[in-house]
Enzyme design. Structure first.
Site, PDB file in Angstrom:
ATOM      1  N   SER A 185       0.825  -1.213   0.000  1.00 16.20           N
ATOM      2  CA  SER A 185       0.000   0.000   0.000  1.00 16.20           C
ATOM      3  C   SER A 185       0.862   1.266   0.000  1.00 16.20           C
ATOM      4  O   SER A 185       1.940   1.289   0.609  1.00 16.20           O
ATOM      5  CB  SER A 185      -0.879   0.002   1.258  1.00 16.20           C
ATOM      6  OG  SER A 185      -1.470   1.269   1.449  1.00 16.20           O
ATOM      7  N   TYR A 203      -2.057   5.373  -4.443  1.00 11.69           N
ATOM      8  CA  TYR A 203      -3.091   6.391  -4.311  1.00 11.69           C
ATOM      9  C   TYR A 203      -2.495   7.642  -4.933  1.00 11.69           C
ATOM     10  O   TYR A 203      -1.431   8.096  -4.505  1.00 11.69           O
ATOM     11  CB  TYR A 203      -3.430   6.644  -2.838  1.00 11.69           C
ATOM     12  CG  TYR A 203      -4.414   5.645  -2.265  1.00 11.69           C
ATOM     13  CD1 TYR A 203      -5.640   5.422  -2.878  1.00 11.69           C
ATOM     14  CD2 TYR A 203      -4.132   4.944  -1.100  1.00 11.69           C
ATOM     15  CE1 TYR A 203      -6.547   4.518  -2.351  1.00 11.69           C
ATOM     16  CE2 TYR A 203      -5.047   4.044  -0.565  1.00 11.69           C
ATOM     17  CZ  TYR A 203      -6.249   3.847  -1.202  1.00 11.69           C
ATOM     18  OH  TYR A 203      -7.158   2.963  -0.683  1.00 11.69           O
ATOM     19  N   THR A 255      -5.432   2.303  -7.353  1.00 14.85           N
ATOM     20  CA  THR A 255      -6.739   2.091  -6.716  1.00 14.85           C
ATOM     21  C   THR A 255      -7.697   3.164  -7.217  1.00 14.85           C
ATOM     22  O   THR A 255      -7.435   4.363  -7.074  1.00 14.85           O
ATOM     23  CB  THR A 255      -6.601   2.120  -5.184  1.00 14.85           C
ATOM     24  OG1 THR A 255      -5.756   1.032  -4.809  1.00 14.85           O
ATOM     25  CG2 THR A 255      -7.950   1.970  -4.498  1.00 14.85           C
ATOM     26  N   LYS A 266      -7.425  -1.245  -9.668  1.00  9.59           N
ATOM     27  CA  LYS A 266      -8.055  -1.969  -8.548  1.00  9.59           C
ATOM     28  C   LYS A 266      -9.339  -1.263  -8.126  1.00  9.59           C
ATOM     29  O   LYS A 266      -9.310  -0.074  -7.786  1.00  9.59           O
ATOM     30  CB  LYS A 266      -7.079  -2.034  -7.372  1.00  9.59           C
ATOM     31  CG  LYS A 266      -7.666  -2.676  -6.122  1.00  9.59           C
ATOM     32  CD  LYS A 266      -6.609  -2.846  -5.044  1.00  9.59           C
ATOM     33  CE  LYS A 266      -7.176  -3.460  -3.782  1.00  9.59           C
ATOM     34  NZ  LYS A 266      -7.917  -2.536  -2.951  1.00  9.59           N
ATOM     35  N   HIS A 326     -13.292  -3.067  -2.312  1.00 15.29           N
ATOM     36  CA  HIS A 326     -12.452  -2.509  -1.252  1.00 15.29           C
ATOM     37  C   HIS A 326     -12.839  -3.084   0.123  1.00 15.29           C
ATOM     38  O   HIS A 326     -12.829  -2.382   1.138  1.00 15.29           O
ATOM     39  CB  HIS A 326     -12.589  -0.983  -1.250  1.00 15.29           C
ATOM     40  CG  HIS A 326     -11.356  -0.260  -0.772  1.00 15.29           C
ATOM     41  ND1 HIS A 326     -10.559   0.501  -1.586  1.00 15.29           N
ATOM     42  CD2 HIS A 326     -10.792  -0.144   0.450  1.00 15.29           C
ATOM     43  CE1 HIS A 326      -9.583   1.041  -0.899  1.00 15.29           C
ATOM     44  NE2 HIS A 326      -9.695   0.661   0.359  1.00 15.29           N
TER      45      HIS A 326
HETATM   46  C1  LIG Z   1      -7.381  -2.240   7.097  1.00 17.76           C
HETATM   47  C2  LIG Z   1      -7.468  -2.194   5.602  1.00 17.76           C
HETATM   48  C3  LIG Z   1      -6.680  -1.286   4.922  1.00 17.76           C
HETATM   49  C4  LIG Z   1      -6.748  -1.231   3.532  1.00 17.76           C
HETATM   50  N1  LIG Z   1      -5.906  -0.386   2.870  1.00 17.76           N
HETATM   51  C5  LIG Z   1      -5.907  -0.372   1.526  1.00 17.76           C
HETATM   52  C6  LIG Z   1      -4.984   0.445   0.824  1.00 17.76           C
HETATM   53  O1  LIG Z   1      -4.137   1.105   1.403  1.00 17.76           O
HETATM   54  N2  LIG Z   1      -5.061   0.464  -0.528  1.00 17.76           N
HETATM   55  C7  LIG Z   1      -5.995  -0.277  -1.216  1.00 17.76           C
HETATM   56  O2  LIG Z   1      -6.036  -0.216  -2.448  1.00 17.76           O
HETATM   57  N3  LIG Z   1      -6.843  -1.086  -0.571  1.00 17.76           N
HETATM   58  C8  LIG Z   1      -6.827  -1.151   0.781  1.00 17.76           C
HETATM   59  N4  LIG Z   1      -7.677  -1.988   1.437  1.00 17.76           N
HETATM   60  C9  LIG Z   1      -8.580  -2.876   0.662  1.00 17.76           C
HETATM   61  C10 LIG Z   1      -7.919  -4.226   0.358  1.00 17.76           C
HETATM   62  O3  LIG Z   1      -6.881  -4.067  -0.580  1.00 17.76           O
HETATM   63  C11 LIG Z   1      -8.903  -5.226  -0.224  1.00 17.76           C
HETATM   64  O4  LIG Z   1      -9.529  -4.667  -1.357  1.00 17.76           O
HETATM   65  C12 LIG Z   1      -9.971  -5.699   0.760  1.00 17.76           C
HETATM   66  O5  LIG Z   1      -9.503  -5.741   2.081  1.00 17.76           O
HETATM   67  C13 LIG Z   1     -10.463  -7.083   0.340  1.00 17.76           C
HETATM   68  O6  LIG Z   1     -11.454  -7.542   1.191  1.00 17.76           O
HETATM   69  P1  LIG Z   1     -11.191  -8.568   2.404  1.00 17.76           P
HETATM   70  O7  LIG Z   1     -10.618  -7.770   3.521  1.00 17.76           O
HETATM   71  O8  LIG Z   1     -12.561  -9.095   2.694  1.00 17.76           O
HETATM   72  O9  LIG Z   1     -10.246  -9.637   1.908  1.00 17.76           O
HETATM   73  C14 LIG Z   1      -7.635  -2.075   2.826  1.00 17.76           C
HETATM   74  C15 LIG Z   1      -8.415  -2.988   3.522  1.00 17.76           C
HETATM   75  C16 LIG Z   1      -8.338  -3.054   4.899  1.00 17.76           C
HETATM   76  C17 LIG Z   1      -9.183  -4.067   5.624  1.00 17.76           C
HETATM   77  C1  LIG Z   2      -8.469   8.156   0.360  1.00 17.71           C
HETATM   78  C2  LIG Z   2      -8.580   6.732   0.759  1.00 17.71           C
HETATM   79  C3  LIG Z   2      -7.846   6.477   2.056  1.00 17.71           C
HETATM   80  C4  LIG Z   2      -7.929   5.054   2.451  1.00 17.71           C
HETATM   81  C5  LIG Z   2      -6.710   4.630   3.188  1.00 17.71           C
HETATM   82  C6  LIG Z   2      -6.418   3.188   3.248  1.00 17.71           C
HETATM   83  C7  LIG Z   2      -7.481   2.323   2.749  1.00 17.71           C
HETATM   84  O1  LIG Z   2      -7.574   2.059   1.580  1.00 17.71           O
HETATM   85  C8  LIG Z   2      -8.455   1.761   3.652  1.00 17.71           C
HETATM   86  O2  LIG Z   2      -9.371   1.019   3.188  1.00 17.71           O
HETATM   87  O3  LIG Z   2      -8.404   2.035   4.871  1.00 17.71           O
END
Ligand SMILES: Cc1cc2nc3c(=O)[nH]c(=O)nc-3n(C[C@H](O)[C@H](O)[C@H](O)COP(=O)(O)O)c2cc1C
Ligand SMILES: CCCCCCC(=O)C(=O)O
Length: 359
Positions: free
Chosen positions: A113, A136, A162, A233, A256
């Site tokens: 990330s 991002y 993303t 994504k 997401h």
């Molecule tokens: C705590 C957390 C932080 C996340 N941070 C990001 C991120 O920084 N960038 C991003 O593209 N997706 C982020 N996601 C989404 C994940 O990449 C993913 O799409 C999602 O968690 C998939 O679902 P699942 O948790 O049910 O496996 C985040 C998800 C969680 C739970």
């Molecule tokens: C502008 C989007 C910030 C989200 C930061 C990290 C993330 O993706 C998440 O799900 O938490």
């Protein structure tokens, strides 16, 4: 209890959550667990894979089952990889390096990330070339340009943009109990102003840096910055998949983890239409994956690889690199077992004929 004692990802989640509550502020668990709005999409993600039932074939000699595949030319021992998630340092002191090392040891890959707590170079070393960088896009394009170029120099194999988060979803658990970051936690790709506790409350500061004007036109700018393969994504429709294909990008189906648009469709509902529209582009998927059978369904619907969001975080919290390794191992073992029980010995044999929609 250790990760080795866990028999499935549900037990690893319980262990990871317990360890997290011991080691971190309770707001961290809210952040990891939470979804947007009424959390409908979050709940539906967990049950959605079961809408597809399996049509097993018999008498197929399943004495040897092979899960090897290739993503963007990189050979993988298993189609199970790690999705980007922010701030692994909240779950374990080794943070993203532990996840990268576990994924590499499993012959898989991780997606780092933008909001990592370790530098691109540290993760690049731990990952041994088995990683992608998730971007991002910042308003300040020069900051983004520098990050992309550093990621490429550190060995990232693809750039994952993303596209489902032009703004942060309304995560009410975080509004009730804002995320408290421990002193000293660094976010090296965001900048020094975010290391104080208040500045990341509700992710508002980070949100303010993001470019809300992001559109298809910006892909041209990215092409001028890097020749890495581009993955979008957060694609959920055939229309956007067709546009991604026109723009030469690969496609990651995701809502997401239910954290952005509450009420959005789930991946198992739309994967088939996206794959049909994707042409020669690779399609990946995430969301609610907890069993090898979920992976099997995703591959049968046409995904090339399946990514773990929260499951990897629970493994990390449960035991650092060993916890993530156990997560990947259990899911891989379940995939092999389910393939054998379905009469399949290679991923190339998985297709829609394996599935029937549950009544
Ligand atoms: C705590 C957390 C932080 C996340 N941070 C990001 C991120 O920084 N960038 C991003 O593209 N997706 C982020 N996601 C989404 C994940 O990449 C993913 O799409 C999602 O968690 C998939 O679902 P699942 O948790 O049910 O496996 C985040 C998800 C969680 C739970
Ligand atoms: C502008 C989007 C910030 C989200 C930061 C990290 C993330 O993706 C998440 O799900 O938490």
């Amino acid at each position: 209890m250790t990760p080795e004692d866990c028999l499935n990802l549900h037990e690893l989640e319980a262990l990871g959550r317990a360890e997290l509550l011991k080691a971190a502020h309770p707001s961290v668990l809210d952040y990891y667990l939470g979804g947007a709005g009424d959390e409908r999409t979050l709940r539906e993600n967990r049950s959605a894979w079961a809408q597809w039932r399996l049509r097993p074939r018999m008498l197929a000699d399943v004495s040897s089952v092979d899960t090897a595949t290739e993503v963007l030319g990189l050979p993988l021992s298993s189609p199970i990889a790690v999705a980007p998630s922010a701030m692994h340092g909240l779950a374990h002191p080794e943070g993203e390096c532990a996840v990268a090392a576990a994924a590499a040891a499993a012959g898989s890959l991780m997606t780092l990330s933008t909001l990592s707590t370790r530098t691109l170079e540290e993760v690049g070393t731990a990952a041994g070339g088995r990683w992608w960088f998730q971007l991002y896009l910042y308003r300040d394009r020069e900051v983004s340009r520098a990050l992309i170029q550093r990621a490429q120099a550190a060995g990232a194999r693809a750039l994952v943009l993303t596209v489902d988060a032009p703004v942060v979803g309304r995560r009410e658990a975080m509004l009730r109990r804002p995320l408290v970051l421990p002193a000293g936690l660094e976010l090296p790709n965001v900048g020094p102003r975010t290391t104080g506790q208040e500045s990341l409350t509700h992710l508002a500061y980070f949100d303010s840096l993001m470019d809300m004007t992001l559109s298809w036109r910006d892909l041209e700018w990215l092409r001028g910055v890097t020749d890495l393969p581009l993955v979008l994504k957060g694609i959920l429709t055939a229309e956007d998949a067709a546009l991604a294909r026109e723009h030469g990008a690969h496609i990651w189906v995701s809502n997401h983890g239910g954290r952005q648009l509450d009420g959005a469709v789930t991946a198992p509902e739309v994967l088939g239409e996206v794959v049909a529209a994707a042409g020669d582009r690779e399609v990946y998927v995430d969301g609610g994956v907890t069993r090898g059978g979920d992976v099997l369904r995703a591959l049968a619907l046409g995904a090339r690889a399946v990514f773990l969001g929260r499951a990897a975080l629970w493994g990390l919290a449960a035991g650092g690199q060993a916890g993530v390794a156990r997560t990947l191992q259990l899911l891989e073992e379940e995939l092999v077992l389910d393939m054998a029980l379905c009469g399949k010995t290679a991923l190339s044999q998985l297709g829609p004929d394996l599935l029937r929609r549950a009544p």
